[in-house]
Design a protein around this motif. Structure first.
Motif, mmCIF file in Angstrom:
data_model
loop_
_atom_site.group_PDB
_atom_site.id
_atom_site.type_symbol
_atom_site.label_atom_id
_atom_site.label_comp_id
_atom_site.label_asym_id
_atom_site.label_seq_id
_atom_site.Cartn_x
_atom_site.Cartn_y
_atom_site.Cartn_z
ATOM 1 N N PRO A 16 45.744 35.115 29.109
ATOM 2 C CA PRO A 16 44.881 34.738 30.230
ATOM 3 C C PRO A 16 43.882 33.641 29.907
ATOM 4 C CG PRO A 16 44.494 37.005 29.536
ATOM 5 C CD PRO A 16 45.698 36.542 28.824
ATOM 6 N N ALA A 17 43.523 33.472 28.631
ATOM 7 C CA ALA A 17 42.554 32.428 28.322
ATOM 8 C C ALA A 17 43.213 31.222 27.693
ATOM 9 C CB ALA A 17 41.475 32.975 27.401
ATOM 10 N N LEU A 119 34.980 32.532 33.723
ATOM 11 C CA LEU A 119 35.957 33.618 33.760
ATOM 12 C C LEU A 119 36.328 34.053 32.341
ATOM 13 C CD1 LEU A 119 37.559 35.091 35.966
ATOM 14 C CD2 LEU A 119 39.395 33.499 35.563
ATOM 15 N N ASP A 120 36.486 33.076 31.450
ATOM 16 C CA ASP A 120 36.840 33.406 30.071
ATOM 17 C C ASP A 120 35.744 34.210 29.402
ATOM 18 O OD1 ASP A 120 39.136 32.079 30.316
ATOM 19 O OD2 ASP A 120 38.523 30.292 29.231
ATOM 20 N N VAL A 121 34.507 33.843 29.692
ATOM 21 C CA VAL A 121 33.400 34.527 29.039
ATOM 22 C C VAL A 121 33.074 35.821 29.801
ATOM 23 C CG1 VAL A 121 31.022 34.228 28.250
ATOM 24 C CG2 VAL A 121 32.599 32.353 28.109
ATOM 25 N N GLY A 122 33.676 36.011 30.956
ATOM 26 C CA GLY A 122 33.528 37.273 31.661
ATOM 27 C C GLY A 122 32.718 37.198 32.944
ATOM 28 N N ALA A 123 32.174 36.022 33.261
ATOM 29 C CA ALA A 123 31.421 35.884 34.511
ATOM 30 C C ALA A 123 32.397 35.491 35.615
ATOM 31 C CB ALA A 123 30.325 34.839 34.361
ATOM 32 N N MET A 124 33.032 36.509 36.168
ATOM 33 C CA MET A 124 34.114 36.279 37.116
ATOM 34 C C MET A 124 33.721 35.509 38.355
ATOM 35 S SD MET A 124 36.149 39.691 37.692
ATOM 36 C CE MET A 124 34.881 40.405 38.722
ATOM 37 N N VAL A 402 37.840 32.155 22.585
ATOM 38 C CA VAL A 402 37.993 31.977 24.024
ATOM 39 C C VAL A 402 36.879 31.081 24.563
ATOM 40 C CG1 VAL A 402 38.059 33.223 26.182
ATOM 41 C CG2 VAL A 402 39.129 34.201 24.190
ATOM 42 N N SER B 238 40.166 38.558 29.311
ATOM 43 C CA SER B 238 40.428 37.164 28.958
ATOM 44 C C SER B 238 40.459 36.958 27.446
ATOM 45 C CB SER B 238 39.386 36.256 29.600
ATOM 46 O OG SER B 238 38.115 36.623 29.186
ATOM 47 N N PHE B 310 27.417 39.609 35.535
ATOM 48 C CA PHE B 310 27.208 39.276 34.125
ATOM 49 C C PHE B 310 28.469 38.850 33.401
ATOM 50 C CE2 PHE B 310 23.456 42.237 34.417
ATOM 51 C CZ PHE B 310 22.549 41.206 34.380
ATOM 52 N N PRO B 311 28.315 37.934 32.451
ATOM 53 C CA PRO B 311 29.419 37.654 31.530
ATOM 54 C C PRO B 311 29.592 38.828 30.565
ATOM 55 C CG PRO B 311 27.766 35.905 31.457
ATOM 56 C CD PRO B 311 27.176 37.052 32.187
ATOM 57 N N ARG B 312 30.666 38.769 29.789
ATOM 58 C CA ARG B 312 30.982 39.864 28.889
ATOM 59 C C ARG B 312 30.289 39.676 27.540
ATOM 60 N NH1 ARG B 312 35.825 38.682 28.529
ATOM 61 N NH2 ARG B 312 36.445 39.742 30.402
#
Lengths: 417, 349
Positions: A16-17, A119-124, A402, B238, B310-312
């Motif tokens: 995905p990344a 998105l990669d870092v998780g902030a969708m 990522v 991801s 929040f980001p992960r």
């Protein structure tokens, strides 16, 4: 006891990344990356070779498909190379249109980048916000060229057509009533320039919105600060360009250093970073969007006041007026020649580089005087940036890989060509 | 009516009646719970959709209400692929290991003063111990899949859940200290007394205010404990795709059910331990089940909200937060609350 060995992880191409088809072999010690080995070529389409068997103009659409996130900038470098060989002047209005669309493209690219990076870092949520704005800009693409992505709008000698006087409108349907579509159509009631003007006045506020979500967010900073540091010396040695180089603190921008088209007539600043980490590159790209918006605004104002031709009147290069063609022998011959064998470009070789959203995108062509290039070489910025993956990722954790891929902003269309 | 039913069943089953009666009560809890899980997934998609300037599911049934059923049916009909090289039995047991504790914990959860399946004295302890079994499901899934990505997910999850269980546990220790009980019903009952509760402002007497730092620690820990964003690095879609990377069909769905059932469980615990359970926030409104549901819904909304915002976190950052911030904070606050209780200023007399 068996010898302790590191863990080898195949990262991609179905990942995905992976931003397309990046395949990376990672050597991991626990979660710490000891070695990152990017493998390329999964999207190789032989663009350079294909161009050798196509007429000059037929290769323009191929350029769109290189970095498929900044379509018109690719075309720009290609058209500029041909124009330099032909030594023709592009009408000033076409130059402004090109600069305007280069900057639209820059915003388009950076919006996609911030979305995917988020998105990669998780902030969708970023990706959906960014695509909301991209929608308006691809509509601008569509208005001038009919295509939302692969525009083929720039042509050697100018641009395909002048800007349209009206925008396409949303139509009432089973799902959307007249009242629902009205707010969408308000900005579209005027010309393309009115539409873009509306966009550029809205855009800084939207950027602020993104920055509220990310810039001072503790998690975002923890994930980006000091990840993938590239020192200015190293960035130069590796041949970095664009935001990757500016993020490391070197103020190099072709638009300023070797101005092409009308970049010397518009006012803008180039942001640079301090430490060269992913966070600096993030800030640089965010500021670049603001500056691009500034240029966009100036181009809109100029284009409103200055009508004129948008295509060279050299009919050995640019197709003649359609009406004249019907009654005029010379025009008819020009049209026939252009549409059958295409233009002939004088013998010689030339390099043309533009400040592409990702860095310096260059086209090097050798012409032997035929109706197609003898050799075409593409200098893709992403290729150079990806080659630094190993030294950027070494010693970081898997999740940082990522982040680094995201902050390099690689697109495989241009890397694999 | 309940008595009539009881009599009827007693006649019907004779000596096995207590078993049947307990089973009936279990079904009465589990069935609505599973429905709630299904609609929590729907609600999540809707809420995140609205936050992300889109609509969310709206095609299947009116306002998309049939969507979770359709999704469940689709997953049910899909093949469960067991990868070559995977340990088949462990691979299939793992999802059950994750799901079963999420259901078993409900045995001791009270819904009001009297409505509870098993009113045991050590109910909080029971929930803590049952809850910590859930991590095995994830570790086993990661291990049995014979996939590097799944293994990384399992490893991350094991480390994370163990560290956050400690801070969560310490936060709960403070709660049981002030309540002087391990029984969830009594803990809720204790929150109904106090200076503000007597003045008709019950919500200021609940544990969240006097134990505010613990409430915050607990709230963050449950997000980490359920592997939800921004602590979702066991899934980390991801980065490593997650511990359930190799799962498909119903086996995958069970992991999902477990995640959402756990979310509901920890939200319920938050409501019971810190937000006064079924107690009414103000004096002039009656206590009731509705308050409990509203509090659970509010905590669940918090889960969805932070997921959209929040980001992960990165693996080491999560560990740092857990071990270097939360655990010391809990330990200090434990001592502070202990001293407070012993001092003449104590509000928990």
């Amino acid at each position: 006891m068996p010898e302790l060995r590191n863990f080898t992880l195949n990262f991609g191409p179905q990942h995905p990344a992976a931003h397309g088809v990046l395949r990376m072999v990672l050597e991991l010690d626990g979660e710490v990356v000891m070695r990152a080995d990017p493998h390329i070529g999964l999207l190789h389409r032989a663009t350079e070779k294909l161009a050798e068997s196509k007429t000059w103009i037929q290769s323009v659409p191929y350029m769109d498909r290189l970095d498929y996130m900044s379509m018109m900038c690719n075309e720009h470098a290609y058209c500029m190379a041909i124009e330099r060989l032909l030594q023709i002047e592009v009408p000033i209005r076409a130059q402004y249109i090109r600069v305007m669309f280069d900057e639209i493209t820059r915003i388009l690219n950076h919006l996609l980048w911030i979305g995917c990076h988020g998105l990669d870092v998780g902030a969708m949520t970023m990706v959906l916000y960014a695509f909301r704005e991209r929608e308006d800009l691809v509509d601008a693409y569509e208005a001038v060229s009919g295509a939302r992505m692969h525009a083929a709008y720039y042509r050697p000698g100018g641009v395909y057509r002048d800007l349209p006087d009206r925008m396409s409108q949303y139509k009432e349907s089973k799902w959307k009533s007249a009242a629902q579509i009205k707010p969408f159509n308000d900005a579209r009631s005027g010309s393309l320039l009115d539409f873009l003007d509306d966009f550029s006045s809205r855009f800084p506020k939207l950027l602020d919105e993104y920055e509220t979500l990310l810039t001072d967010n503790r998690i975002w900073k923890q994930r980006l600060v000091d990840v993938g540091i590239v020192s200015p010396e190293r960035a130069l040695q590796r041949g970095f360009t664009g935001p990757m180089l500016r993020g490391s603190g070197i103020a190099w921008d072709l638009r300023k250093k070797q101005p092409y088209e009308v970049y010397d007539r518009v006012d803008f600043d180039i942001p640079i970073g301090k430490t060269g980490d992913s966070y600096d590159r993030y800030l640089v790209r965010m500021e670049e969007m603001r500056q691009a918006n500034r240029i966009l605004k100036q181009c809109i104002d100029w284009l409103r006041l200055n009508p004129g031709p948008v295509m060279s009147d050299n009919h050995k290069v640019a197709p003649p007026n359609r009406e004249a063609m019907k009654s005029n022998m010379e025009e008819l011959i020009h049209h026939f020649k252009l549409c059958t064998e295409g233009m002939h470009v004088p013998e010689g070789e030339v390099y043309a580089g533009v400040e592409h959203p990702k860095g310096e995108f260059g086209i090097y062509v050798i012409s032997d005087g035929a109706n197609k290039p003898y050799r075409l070489k593409i200098r893709a910025p992403g290729y150079v940036h990806l080659s630094a993956m190993d030294e950027m990722a070494r010693g970081h954790m898997l999740a940082d890989v990522v982040t680094i891929i995201g902050s390099q902003d690689v697109v495989f269309g241009e890397i694999d060509r | 009516m309940v008595d009539a039913l009881q009599g009827l069943l007693q006649g019907l089953f004779g000596s096995v009646f207590p078993l049947v009666w307990a089973l009936l009560k279990i079904i009465l809890i589990i069935a609505p719970l599973l429905l709630a899980v299904a609609y929590l997934t729907f609600w999540e998609r809707k809420v995140i959709g609205w936050m992300q300037v889109r609509i969310g599911p709206n095609r299947v049934g009116p306002w998309g209400l049939i969507q979770p059923i359709a999704d469940g049916l689709k997953l049910f009909l899909k093949e469960v692929v067991v990868p070559t090289g995977a340990d088949k039995s462990v691979f299939l047991i793992a999802p059950m290991f994750a799901f079963a504790p999420a259901l078993a914990a409900w045995a001791v959860v009270p819904f009001n003063d009297t409505l509870v399946l098993a009113n045991v004295n050590a109910s909080l302890l029971y929930i803590m111990s049952i809850g910590s079994i859930g991590v095995y499901g994830i570790i086993l899934a990661g291990w049995a899949s014979n996939s590097k990505y799944a293994l990384l997910g399992g490893m991350r999850s094991a480390a994370q859940m163990i560290s956050y269980e400690i801070s969560m546990g310490l936060a709960l220790v403070v709660v049981l200290m002030v309540s002087n009980s391990l029984n969830l019903g009594d803990i809720v009952g204790g929150q109904g007394r106090g200076f503000f509760a007597d003045k008709g402002l019950g919500f200021l007497s609940w544990n969240w205010l006097p134990l505010l730092p613990m409430f915050v620690v607990y709230l963050v820990s449950i997000v980490a404990e359920t592997n939800r964003a921004p602590f979702d690095m066991a899934e980390g879609e991801s980065e490593i795709v997650g511990f359930h990377c190799e799962y498909s069909g119903m086996a995958f769905a069970v992991f999902f059910l477990a995640e959402y059932a756990n979310m509901i469980l920890v939200s319920t615990l938050t409501a019971l331990l810190f937000l006064g359970g079924w107690l009414s926030p103000v004096g002039f409104l009656p206590d009731g089940l509705l308050w409990l549901f509203m509090k659970i819904a509010a905590v669940l909304f918090f889960f969805l909200w932070i997921r959209a915002t929040f980001p992960r976190y990165r693996y080491d950052q999560i560990m740092r937060l857990g071990w270097k911030v939360f655990i010391p904070l809990c330990l200090i606050w434990l001592v502070v609350v202990g001293c407070w209780m012993m001092s003449p200023l104590s509000i928990w007399k």
